[in-house]
Design a protein around this motif. Structure first.
Motif, PDB file in Angstrom:
ATOM      1  N   LYS A  39       0.833  -1.204   0.000  1.00 58.26           N
ATOM      2  CA  LYS A  39       0.000   0.000   0.000  1.00 58.26           C
ATOM      3  C   LYS A  39       0.869   1.256   0.000  1.00 58.26           C
ATOM      4  CE  LYS A  39      -3.666   2.218   2.698  1.00 58.26           C
ATOM      5  NZ  LYS A  39      -4.516   2.136   3.913  1.00 58.26           N
ATOM      6  N   HIS A  40       1.982   1.192   0.833  1.00 64.47           N
ATOM      7  CA  HIS A  40       2.873   2.353   0.923  1.00 64.47           C
ATOM      8  C   HIS A  40       3.599   2.583  -0.398  1.00 64.47           C
ATOM      9  CE1 HIS A  40       5.411   5.369   2.768  1.00 64.47           C
ATOM     10  NE2 HIS A  40       6.495   4.713   2.344  1.00 64.47           N
ATOM     11  N   LEU A  41       4.042   1.510  -1.042  1.00 62.52           N
ATOM     12  CA  LEU A  41       4.770   1.641  -2.302  1.00 62.52           C
ATOM     13  C   LEU A  41       3.870   2.118  -3.443  1.00 62.52           C
ATOM     14  CD1 LEU A  41       7.035  -1.534  -2.194  1.00 62.52           C
ATOM     15  CD2 LEU A  41       7.757   0.853  -1.943  1.00 62.52           C
ATOM     16  N   SER A  42       2.551   1.966  -3.268  1.00 56.62           N
ATOM     17  CA  SER A  42       1.621   2.374  -4.330  1.00 56.62           C
ATOM     18  C   SER A  42       1.569   3.890  -4.495  1.00 56.62           C
ATOM     19  CB  SER A  42       0.215   1.830  -4.039  1.00 56.62           C
ATOM     20  OG  SER A  42      -0.296   2.420  -2.854  1.00 56.62           O
ATOM     21  N   ASP A  43       2.068   4.608  -3.508  1.00 54.56           N
ATOM     22  CA  ASP A  43       2.109   6.077  -3.605  1.00 54.56           C
ATOM     23  C   ASP A  43       3.332   6.454  -4.439  1.00 54.56           C
ATOM     24  OD1 ASP A  43       2.056   8.781  -3.368  1.00 54.56           O
ATOM     25  OD2 ASP A  43       2.252   8.850  -1.174  1.00 54.56           O
ATOM     26  N   SER A  44       3.105   6.644  -5.756  1.00 51.76           N
ATOM     27  CA  SER A  44       4.214   6.905  -6.680  1.00 51.76           C
ATOM     28  C   SER A  44       4.653   8.356  -6.676  1.00 51.76           C
ATOM     29  CB  SER A  44       3.796   6.479  -8.104  1.00 51.76           C
ATOM     30  OG  SER A  44       2.635   7.194  -8.497  1.00 51.76           O
ATOM     31  N   SER A  45       4.012   9.191  -5.864  1.00 54.78           N
ATOM     32  CA  SER A  45       4.404  10.610  -5.829  1.00 54.78           C
ATOM     33  C   SER A  45       5.715  10.820  -5.049  1.00 54.78           C
ATOM     34  CB  SER A  45       3.291  11.444  -5.194  1.00 54.78           C
ATOM     35  OG  SER A  45       3.077  11.047  -3.860  1.00 54.78           O
ATOM     36  N   LYS A  46       6.139   9.806  -4.355  1.00 54.08           N
ATOM     37  CA  LYS A  46       7.378   9.887  -3.560  1.00 54.08           C
ATOM     38  C   LYS A  46       8.283   8.726  -3.888  1.00 54.08           C
ATOM     39  CE  LYS A  46       5.043  11.915   0.479  1.00 54.08           C
ATOM     40  NZ  LYS A  46       4.760  11.728   1.926  1.00 54.08           N
ATOM     41  N   ASP A  47       9.576   8.916  -3.626  1.00 50.79           N
ATOM     42  CA  ASP A  47      10.522   7.806  -3.692  1.00 50.79           C
ATOM     43  C   ASP A  47      10.478   7.057  -2.376  1.00 50.79           C
ATOM     44  OD1 ASP A  47      11.364   8.463  -6.242  1.00 50.79           O
ATOM     45  OD2 ASP A  47      12.890   9.874  -5.487  1.00 50.79           O
ATOM     46  N   HIS A  48      10.745   5.752  -2.470  1.00 48.85           N
ATOM     47  CA  HIS A  48      10.711   4.911  -1.275  1.00 48.85           C
ATOM     48  C   HIS A  48      11.946   4.028  -1.236  1.00 48.85           C
ATOM     49  CE1 HIS A  48       6.550   6.152  -0.676  1.00 48.85           C
ATOM     50  NE2 HIS A  48       6.307   5.836  -1.965  1.00 48.85           N
ATOM     51  N   ASN A  49      12.348   3.707  -0.005  1.00 49.81           N
ATOM     52  CA  ASN A  49      13.449   2.747   0.190  1.00 49.81           C
ATOM     53  C   ASN A  49      13.094   1.883   1.385  1.00 49.81           C
ATOM     54  OD1 ASN A  49      15.865   1.382   0.104  1.00 49.81           O
ATOM     55  ND2 ASN A  49      17.014   2.963   1.217  1.00 49.81           N
ATOM     56  N   ILE A  50      12.522   0.692   1.086  1.00 52.42           N
ATOM     57  CA  ILE A  50      12.044  -0.211   2.132  1.00 52.42           C
ATOM     58  C   ILE A  50      13.197  -1.123   2.570  1.00 52.42           C
ATOM     59  CG2 ILE A  50      10.370  -1.959   2.770  1.00 52.42           C
ATOM     60  CD1 ILE A  50       9.160   0.761   2.136  1.00 52.42           C
ATOM     61  N   VAL A  51      13.485  -1.148   3.903  1.00 49.02           N
ATOM     62  CA  VAL A  51      14.519  -2.041   4.460  1.00 49.02           C
ATOM     63  C   VAL A  51      13.906  -2.770   5.640  1.00 49.02           C
ATOM     64  CG1 VAL A  51      16.442  -0.545   3.753  1.00 49.02           C
ATOM     65  CG2 VAL A  51      15.392  -0.229   6.002  1.00 49.02           C
ATOM     66  N   PRO A  52      14.452  -3.950   5.985  1.00 50.06           N
ATOM     67  CA  PRO A  52      13.978  -4.630   7.200  1.00 50.06           C
ATOM     68  C   PRO A  52      14.169  -3.719   8.421  1.00 50.06           C
ATOM     69  CG  PRO A  52      15.333  -6.101   5.887  1.00 50.06           C
ATOM     70  CD  PRO A  52      15.470  -4.746   5.269  1.00 50.06           C
ATOM     71  N   PHE A  53      13.194  -3.725   9.289  1.00 45.22           N
ATOM     72  CA  PHE A  53      13.251  -2.821  10.445  1.00 45.22           C
ATOM     73  C   PHE A  53      14.477  -3.083  11.316  1.00 45.22           C
ATOM     74  CE2 PHE A  53      12.205  -1.656  14.839  1.00 45.22           C
ATOM     75  CZ  PHE A  53      11.917  -0.317  14.666  1.00 45.22           C
ATOM     76  N   ILE A  54      14.865  -4.348  11.442  1.00 38.87           N
ATOM     77  CA  ILE A  54      16.023  -4.684  12.279  1.00 38.87           C
ATOM     78  C   ILE A  54      17.298  -4.055  11.736  1.00 38.87           C
ATOM     79  CG2 ILE A  54      16.528  -6.835  11.060  1.00 38.87           C
ATOM     80  CD1 ILE A  54      16.844  -6.201  14.853  1.00 38.87           C
ATOM     81  N   LYS A  55      17.428  -3.972  10.432  1.00 40.13           N
ATOM     82  CA  LYS A  55      18.587  -3.322   9.810  1.00 40.13           C
ATOM     83  C   LYS A  55      18.519  -1.820  10.047  1.00 40.13           C
ATOM     84  CE  LYS A  55      20.902  -2.669   5.364  1.00 40.13           C
ATOM     85  NZ  LYS A  55      20.873  -2.988   3.909  1.00 40.13           N
ATOM     86  N   HIS A  56      17.326  -1.277  10.038  1.00 35.65           N
ATOM     87  CA  HIS A  56      17.151   0.160  10.249  1.00 35.65           C
ATOM     88  C   HIS A  56      17.570   0.570  11.658  1.00 35.65           C
ATOM     89  CE1 HIS A  56      15.291   4.063  10.778  1.00 35.65           C
ATOM     90  NE2 HIS A  56      14.520   3.567  11.747  1.00 35.65           N
ATOM     91  N   ILE A  57      17.141  -0.195  12.672  1.00 35.35           N
ATOM     92  CA  ILE A  57      17.444   0.220  14.043  1.00 35.35           C
ATOM     93  C   ILE A  57      18.915   0.041  14.376  1.00 35.35           C
ATOM     94  CG2 ILE A  57      15.115  -0.255  14.850  1.00 35.35           C
ATOM     95  CD1 ILE A  57      16.163  -2.829  16.099  1.00 35.35           C
ATOM     96  N   LYS A  58      19.610  -0.839  13.648  1.00 34.27           N
ATOM     97  CA  LYS A  58      21.043  -1.003  13.879  1.00 34.27           C
ATOM     98  C   LYS A  58      21.848   0.153  13.301  1.00 34.27           C
ATOM     99  CE  LYS A  58      21.299  -6.041  14.314  1.00 34.27           C
ATOM    100  NZ  LYS A  58      21.848  -7.278  13.732  1.00 34.27           N
TER     101      LYS A  58
END
Length: 554
Positions: A39-58
């Protein structure tokens, strides 16, 4: 309670707020569950970079959640309020007009500060506490031994007194036996005399009976009476028996005969304040010159010269045998002169951290401060005479002093007119400094040790900031001409201790632990007072010539 929070702090998706999150969009800074990623990626008006949350918090700092705005993280820091804030907080009225910084930059600075604190705690502070605890344990372990020695000494003293009492009792018994023997001999002699008379009387009685029975005229006519002789009885021996008059035991005198026991003194001293890591950073190393050189000579005009104290690199206060203290430059030009209040020559001078002059006056037992040419008496002593003075790194004053009867000496620390510390005895209760000695120059070292040149004791006595004896320096074995006779003393940025040996015309340089390093030779002009300026130039007051010599030795 907010639906995204629970006692276990389960983190839920920022979109649906019902399913635990699994991913994070780094560009939108939003947390997502697996169902909401599409659903989040369907918003094409913005760029997105999806990463696993565990990698993000590290890889991302843990920005705190805003306590006032539940769905916001604090990405900024209010400098005035000293708290993390979110964007909504910044736009609200409370933080309006306040300096705002980036929370990550603040985090970095705080982290660096925390790291320094951790390093200091681990490497310096905690080991000192362990060292102190170990010292207390060592003292406790030695307690039985030390008190056992006191008990043994008491037993030995008691045994000595017992031996003396036994000797006295035995002597009394011997005297009594001798009297008894004399008494018995006198009675035996008296018995012999009486027995002899009794024998004679029996013979006379028997002879008289015979004469009366025979009625012999011849015997009767020849009888001579001896009754008159025997009417005089033999002398009687009368002896007055000796008596033993026990004296009442004077318990106090008996205690005085026994060794005295000094009282137990338990003092809780204020602990030393450790300097910060920055404050104890080592000064630049300045090696000693092989050949020190004189860079200036100042003619003071005194005869003789006693003391010198640096105001700056090219101005020094001087003290000689009169009531006037002179401020001179390197060209011997008189800049200022001040006379003592009492009109008597001062005992010593020192310059404070503020550049004011301090002098001691033992004619009226005062320590005086000269500020803007006005003399203020800051300390007046009762029962003690002020001697030499120095100013400490904390702008306190250290003053040596002797009791009025010249039987005691001590060093006292003052903050203004308030006494903060008195240093007089070592751990065994023995005096640290000689009594009756006139000269006791002193200086505080960079490690906060207090160094006293005790001329009468022919020693440099060094105690730490708490007043505990560290060492005594009594001269170098090369002192073969005359004994070590320290007068002036000073210290430098390298924690060297420099003391003037007036008898041998040289200056001893020691390290902070009392190890001899080398001499500075002073010809034959009797070095007396010493001081060092901020660049470690040594100023030497020569007693005989009344000149101050500036010497480079580092």
């Amino acid at each position: 309670m907010h639906p995204r929070r629970s006692a276990q702090e389960v983190l839920l998706c920022d979109l649906c707020e019902t399913v635990p999150l699994q991913s994070h969009c780094e560009l939108c800074n939003i947390n997502l569950c697996v169902n909401c990623v599409g659903k989040h990626l369907s918003d094409s008006s913005k760029d997105h970079n999806i990463v696993p949350f565990i990698k993000h918090i590290k890889s991302t700092p843990n920005n705190p959640k805003c306590p006032k705005h539940a769905n916001k993280h604090c990405e900024m820091f209010c400098e005035k309020c000293d708290v993390p804030v979110c964007s909504t907080c910044v736009t609200s009225g409370k933080h309006k007009g306040h300096d705002i910084s980036d929370v990550l930059e603040k985090l970095s600075a705080k982290t660096e500060s925390l790291q320094k604190d951790l390093e200091e705690l681990e490497s310096r502070i905690y080991p000192r506490y362990e060292e102190m605890a170990s010292g207390v344990q060592t003292e406790k372990s030695e307690l039985e031994t030390n008190y056992g020695k006191l008990t043994t000494a008491a037993d030995q003293q008691g045994e000595a007194l017992h031996r003396e009492v036994t000797a006295i009792v035995n002597q009394r018994k011997s005297d009594i036996q001798e009297m008894k023997n004399k008494h018995m001999a006198a009675l035996d002699k008296n018995t012999d005399e009486i027995t002899q008379r009794i024998t004679e009387l029996r013979k006379i009685i028997e002879d008289l009976k015979k004469i009366l029975n025979t009625k012999d005229v011849s015997l009767t006519s020849t009888y001579k009476s001896r009754n008159g002789e025997f009417r005089q009885l033999p002398p009687e021996v009368r002896v007055t028996l000796p008596s033993l008059s026990p004296q009442k035991i004077n318990t106090e005198k008996l205690r005085e005969m026994f060794s005295s026991l000094s009282p137990l003194s338990i003092n809780t001293e204020q602990g030393d304040t450790m300097k910060s890591a920055e404050a104890v950073s080592s000064p630049p190393v300045k090696p000693l010159l092989d050949e020190p050189r004189v860079t200036a000579t100042i003619d003071t005009g005194y005869r003789p010269l006693y003391s010198v104290s640096c105001l700056s690199e090219d101005q020094v206060w001087t003290l000689g045998e009169n009531k006037t203290m002179k401020l001179l430059n390197l060209q011997s030009k008189l800049l200022t002169s001040i006379q003592t209040k009492s009109g008597i020559p001062p005992r010593d001078i020192a310059v404070t951290r503020d550049g004011d002059l301090v002098y001691t006056d033992d004619s009226n037992n005062t320590v005086n401060l000269i500020k803007n040419k006005q003399i203020q008496t800051v300390i007046t002593l009762q029962g003690w005479r002020p001697g030499y003075v120095c100013c400490t790194a904390d702008n306190d004053l250290l003053v040596t002093m002797d009791s009025d009867d010249w039987k005691q000496s001590k060093v006292v620390r003052y903050s203004g007119s308030t006494e903060k510390q008195s240093i007089q005895f070592d751990d065994q209760g023995r005096p640290l400094y000689s009594s009756g000695g006139y000269y006791k120059h002193l200086s505080e070292n960079k490690n906060l040790d207090i160094c006293v040149a005790d001329c009468n004791a022919r020693a440099v006595v060094v105690v730490n900031q708490s007043g505990k004896l560290r060492f005594r320096y009594t001269g170098h074995p090369s002192n073969t001409k005359q004994s070590f006779n320290p007068r002036g003393i000073t210290t430098d940025s390298q924690s060297h201790i420099l003391t003037a040996d007036i008898n041998n015309n040289r200056i001893h340089i020691l390290d902070q632990d009392g190890q001899f390093l080398r001499y500075i030779h002073c010809d034959k002009y009797y070095p007396c007072g010493l001081c060092v300026d901020i660049r470690d130039n040594l100023f030497v007051a020569e007693f005989d010539t009344a000149k101050v010599k500036k010497i480079q030795y580092l």
